[in-house]
Write a protein that holds these residues in place. Sequence first.
Motif, PDB file in Angstrom:
ATOM      1  N   LEU A 154       4.667   3.958   7.905  1.00 16.07           N
ATOM      2  CA  LEU A 154       4.878   4.169   6.475  1.00 16.07           C
ATOM      3  C   LEU A 154       4.079   3.129   5.692  1.00 16.07           C
ATOM      4  O   LEU A 154       3.832   2.034   6.184  1.00 16.07           O
ATOM      5  N   PHE A 155       3.682   3.481   4.491  1.00 13.58           N
ATOM      6  CA  PHE A 155       2.915   2.602   3.600  1.00 13.58           C
ATOM      7  C   PHE A 155       1.705   1.979   4.328  1.00 13.58           C
ATOM      8  O   PHE A 155       1.532   0.765   4.335  1.00 13.58           O
ATOM      9  N   PRO A 156       0.881   2.839   4.967  1.00 10.46           N
ATOM     10  CA  PRO A 156      -0.209   2.332   5.813  1.00 10.46           C
ATOM     11  C   PRO A 156      -1.294   1.632   4.989  1.00 10.46           C
ATOM     12  O   PRO A 156      -1.512   1.970   3.831  1.00 10.46           O
ATOM     13  N   SER A 157      -1.929   0.654   5.635  1.00 11.99           N
ATOM     14  CA  SER A 157      -2.995  -0.089   4.949  1.00 11.99           C
ATOM     15  C   SER A 157      -4.338   0.605   5.122  1.00 11.99           C
ATOM     16  O   SER A 157      -5.254   0.377   4.352  1.00 11.99           O
ATOM     17  N   ASP A 158      -4.431   1.453   6.157  1.00 15.31           N
ATOM     18  CA  ASP A 158      -5.748   2.004   6.500  1.00 15.31           C
ATOM     19  C   ASP A 158      -5.913   3.460   6.053  1.00 15.31           C
ATOM     20  O   ASP A 158      -6.799   4.156   6.512  1.00 15.31           O
ATOM     21  N   THR A 159      -5.032   3.924   5.187  1.00 15.83           N
ATOM     22  CA  THR A 159      -5.147   5.295   4.681  1.00 15.83           C
ATOM     23  C   THR A 159      -5.642   5.230   3.240  1.00 15.83           C
ATOM     24  O   THR A 159      -5.154   4.411   2.468  1.00 15.83           O
ATOM     25  N   PRO A 160      -6.630   6.069   2.894  1.00 13.32           N
ATOM     26  CA  PRO A 160      -7.132   6.020   1.511  1.00 13.32           C
ATOM     27  C   PRO A 160      -6.023   6.319   0.508  1.00 13.32           C
ATOM     28  O   PRO A 160      -5.109   7.088   0.793  1.00 13.32           O
ATOM     29  N   LYS A 161      -6.119   5.671  -0.643  1.00 15.85           N
ATOM     30  CA  LYS A 161      -5.133   5.917  -1.693  1.00 15.85           C
ATOM     31  C   LYS A 161      -5.736   6.880  -2.711  1.00 15.85           C
ATOM     32  O   LYS A 161      -6.607   6.520  -3.479  1.00 15.85           O
ATOM     33  N   VAL A 162      -5.256   8.114  -2.680  1.00 13.35           N
ATOM     34  CA  VAL A 162      -5.694   9.100  -3.662  1.00 13.35           C
ATOM     35  C   VAL A 162      -4.606   9.151  -4.730  1.00 13.35           C
ATOM     36  O   VAL A 162      -3.545   9.719  -4.513  1.00 13.35           O
ATOM     37  N   TRP A 163      -4.887   8.520  -5.867  1.00 14.92           N
ATOM     38  CA  TRP A 163      -3.815   8.331  -6.858  1.00 14.92           C
ATOM     39  C   TRP A 163      -3.314   9.648  -7.425  1.00 14.92           C
ATOM     40  O   TRP A 163      -2.161   9.749  -7.843  1.00 14.92           O
ATOM     41  N   SER A 164      -4.154  10.665  -7.408  1.00 14.53           N
ATOM     42  CA  SER A 164      -3.708  11.949  -7.953  1.00 14.53           C
ATOM     43  C   SER A 164      -2.963  12.776  -6.908  1.00 14.53           C
ATOM     44  O   SER A 164      -2.342  13.773  -7.233  1.00 14.53           O
ATOM     45  N   ARG A 165      -2.990  12.384  -5.635  1.00 17.08           N
ATOM     46  CA  ARG A 165      -2.279  13.109  -4.571  1.00 17.08           C
ATOM     47  C   ARG A 165      -1.748  12.162  -3.501  1.00 17.08           C
ATOM     48  O   ARG A 165      -2.200  12.185  -2.354  1.00 17.08           O
ATOM     49  N   ALA A 229      16.976   2.212  -1.699  1.00 16.75           N
ATOM     50  CA  ALA A 229      15.570   2.613  -1.726  1.00 16.75           C
ATOM     51  C   ALA A 229      15.142   2.878  -0.292  1.00 16.75           C
ATOM     52  O   ALA A 229      15.587   2.202   0.634  1.00 16.75           O
ATOM     53  N   SER A 230      14.302   3.883  -0.115  1.00 15.22           N
ATOM     54  CA  SER A 230      13.865   4.215   1.244  1.00 15.22           C
ATOM     55  C   SER A 230      12.473   4.826   1.217  1.00 15.22           C
ATOM     56  O   SER A 230      11.951   5.180   0.164  1.00 15.22           O
ATOM     57  N   GLY A 231      11.902   4.944   2.425  1.00 17.95           N
ATOM     58  CA  GLY A 231      10.614   5.604   2.559  1.00 17.95           C
ATOM     59  C   GLY A 231      10.666   6.455   3.807  1.00 17.95           C
ATOM     60  O   GLY A 231      11.459   6.178   4.714  1.00 17.95           O
ATOM     61  N   ARG A 232       9.883   7.513   3.858  1.00 16.54           N
ATOM     62  CA  ARG A 232       9.874   8.325   5.068  1.00 16.54           C
ATOM     63  C   ARG A 232       8.600   9.161   5.153  1.00 16.54           C
ATOM     64  O   ARG A 232       7.867   9.310   4.177  1.00 16.54           O
ATOM     65  N   THR A 234       7.312  12.918   7.454  1.00 12.70           N
ATOM     66  CA  THR A 234       7.819  14.287   7.444  1.00 12.70           C
ATOM     67  C   THR A 234       9.147  14.464   8.183  1.00 12.70           C
ATOM     68  O   THR A 234       9.985  15.216   7.729  1.00 12.70           O
ATOM     69  N   GLY A 235       9.384  13.786   9.304  1.00 13.56           N
ATOM     70  CA  GLY A 235      10.629  14.001  10.054  1.00 13.56           C
ATOM     71  C   GLY A 235      11.823  13.345   9.387  1.00 13.56           C
ATOM     72  O   GLY A 235      11.698  12.270   8.795  1.00 13.56           O
ATOM     73  N   TYR A 236      12.989  13.993   9.499  1.00 16.18           N
ATOM     74  CA  TYR A 236      14.183  13.503   8.818  1.00 16.18           C
ATOM     75  C   TYR A 236      14.506  12.056   9.195  1.00 16.18           C
ATOM     76  O   TYR A 236      14.740  11.213   8.343  1.00 16.18           O
ATOM     77  N   TRP A 237      14.502  11.773  10.499  1.00 12.44           N
ATOM     78  CA  TRP A 237      14.897  10.436  10.952  1.00 12.44           C
ATOM     79  C   TRP A 237      13.766   9.421  10.904  1.00 12.44           C
ATOM     80  O   TRP A 237      13.891   8.307  11.394  1.00 12.44           O
ATOM     81  N   THR A 238      12.622   9.808  10.326  1.00 13.91           N
ATOM     82  CA  THR A 238      11.572   8.808  10.144  1.00 13.91           C
ATOM     83  C   THR A 238      11.924   7.897   8.967  1.00 13.91           C
ATOM     84  O   THR A 238      11.247   6.914   8.719  1.00 13.91           O
ATOM     85  N   ARG A 239      12.997   8.261   8.252  1.00 13.00           N
ATOM     86  CA  ARG A 239      13.366   7.482   7.075  1.00 13.00           C
ATOM     87  C   ARG A 239      13.796   6.062   7.443  1.00 13.00           C
ATOM     88  O   ARG A 239      14.518   5.840   8.415  1.00 13.00           O
ATOM     89  N   VAL A 240      13.310   5.096   6.649  1.00  5.54           N
ATOM     90  CA  VAL A 240      13.756   3.713   6.782  1.00  5.54           C
ATOM     91  C   VAL A 240      14.365   3.297   5.445  1.00  5.54           C
ATOM     92  O   VAL A 240      13.720   3.445   4.399  1.00  5.54           O
ATOM     93  N   ILE A 241      15.602   2.841   5.473  1.00  2.83           N
ATOM     94  CA  ILE A 241      16.213   2.304   4.252  1.00  2.83           C
ATOM     95  C   ILE A 241      15.644   0.905   4.043  1.00  2.83           C
ATOM     96  O   ILE A 241      15.658   0.085   4.958  1.00  2.83           O
ATOM     97  N   LEU A 242      15.112   0.648   2.868  1.00  2.00           N
ATOM     98  CA  LEU A 242      14.377  -0.592   2.636  1.00  2.00           C
ATOM     99  C   LEU A 242      15.145  -1.608   1.817  1.00  2.00           C
ATOM    100  O   LEU A 242      14.915  -2.809   1.935  1.00  2.00           O
ATOM    101  N   SER A 243      16.047  -1.150   0.969  1.00  2.00           N
ATOM    102  CA  SER A 243      16.875  -2.103   0.224  1.00  2.00           C
ATOM    103  C   SER A 243      18.092  -1.398  -0.338  1.00  2.00           C
ATOM    104  O   SER A 243      18.122  -0.172  -0.437  1.00  2.00           O
TER     105      SER A 243
END
Length: 491
Positions: A154-165, A229-232, A234-243
């Motif tokens: 999640l929140f990868p550093s090596d993936t391009p950031k396309v701000w519109s998508r 707050a969380s991030g995930r 596509t898979g349901y259990w890929t979710r990580v609760i962050l705070s």
Amino acid sequence: MPDDVFGTPKPHPERPNRKRQLTDQDQRSIAERVRDCLDYPLLYEMAELLPPPNVVGCPREYPGIVYLIMAALTPVTKSKRSTTGLLASPQDWRSVRASIRRHLGRRAAAALPLTAPSRGQYQDALNNLLVPAADALEEAFRRYAAQQALSQGLFPSDTPKVWSRPERRQLLVGDATVPKAPSKARAVEIADEDTGLIRNHRVDPAARIYYENGEKEKRRVRGTKWFFASGRDTGYWTRVILSFAHVAGGEYEDEAAIAVRQFRVLKDALPHCMGVVYDGAFRGVHRDALARAGLLAINKQHGSVAPVFYERISPCRSGHELWCDQGRIAESIRIDDGTRILEPLPITKLEHRAGAAKSRWYHVLKIPCRHGDHDYRVPVGITTTPADRTLRCVDTGKRIKSDSERGFHRAEYLQQIPEASLTHQLLYPYRADSESVHSQFDQSLWNRRMIAYGVDRQKIFVLGFALSQNATSHQIHLQARINAQQVLRIA
Ligand SMILES: [Zn+2]
Ligand SMILES: [Zn+2]
């Protein structure tokens, strides 16, 4: 709008439906979730933050790790009673000892008593060991959760950031929920209606009245409010609760202010996070704060925001009259019958300029014109104040007034990702994942009522809930990686 980077919004029936039920393969039995907790490395790291037995208060026979395990298991089994019941079985206590041996070594395991703690012993440890360490435990949780999210892609550093998508795994979601108070009673003493006798009730001192979900109508609930707050991916259990955080105030803005604070802290821990999806509790002022921090704020405008005049520009002989409508710039165009309509202008680019202290955001517009189209850049998402860098007029050199001086709430009227766009229609439904967190939380409560009395003890329960959820996410991620390696080996 062929040139628009956000795409034309779809009419209602065609919209992609992201909501779905939990599939069978997402279901996880209680036994599996108990194992997930016992194998969760963070619990063993946290144990080091607790004082060893026999140094504080009344002597304890058990090391802190046992009580941390119990705190994580309480939301899984739904009560302290059932957690002590579970560990009372020799087989389950043996697996606790085996896990402690694996993670902390033979000596730590050998020092454990032959039976698990009683409910009274856990209650004591809760009050005298876990509650006093709550802040340190929460801090460790946050740190670890952010690392876990990164290691799970999640929140990868090596993936391009396309701000519109932005991709789902590049976005945070959050919301607050109010689980019901442990008892309905509000007064400590209540006269029994039949006998007239005064009876004592336990009352949760932390509970208060909240008005939930102001998007359409308000619903009155009594309890304590918790933000997650969380991030995930596509898979349901890929979710990580962050705070998580307790929302003490009963007003809508109280939740939003806490949410903004949490997201800004998370942005520091997760620098490649691109934005936040939130419900109607966010107004312009909250979107403004997130935009300045370099985050997209994806939510809906509050109620009906009437169009407002923006400016008249004259790059050509005919000139163009620009308005704000549905979160973006539209041109006022005279049609055949003499009336005027607002025609949204295509946005060819969402520009993000990250500064040292704050970010700026722009829509690059293409204004169609018979004299030749014009490119025009409009700042969005942030309501500038006199404290922001002053701009000067290109022609006259005169200082241009900031938005707040002109009384223009830009963050309210011009959204980074406008509501009336396909991108917004695709991203906003990610918010539903915060409802999944809340439903998991509800399901971890006995009778769907909050378990402990007072914010301090409830916080330990909420921490236990977040730990148990992330423990399963961690195990599922490990399993997926092992499976992928096996597939590779076979191939
Ligand atoms: Zn909310
Ligand atoms: Zn023109």
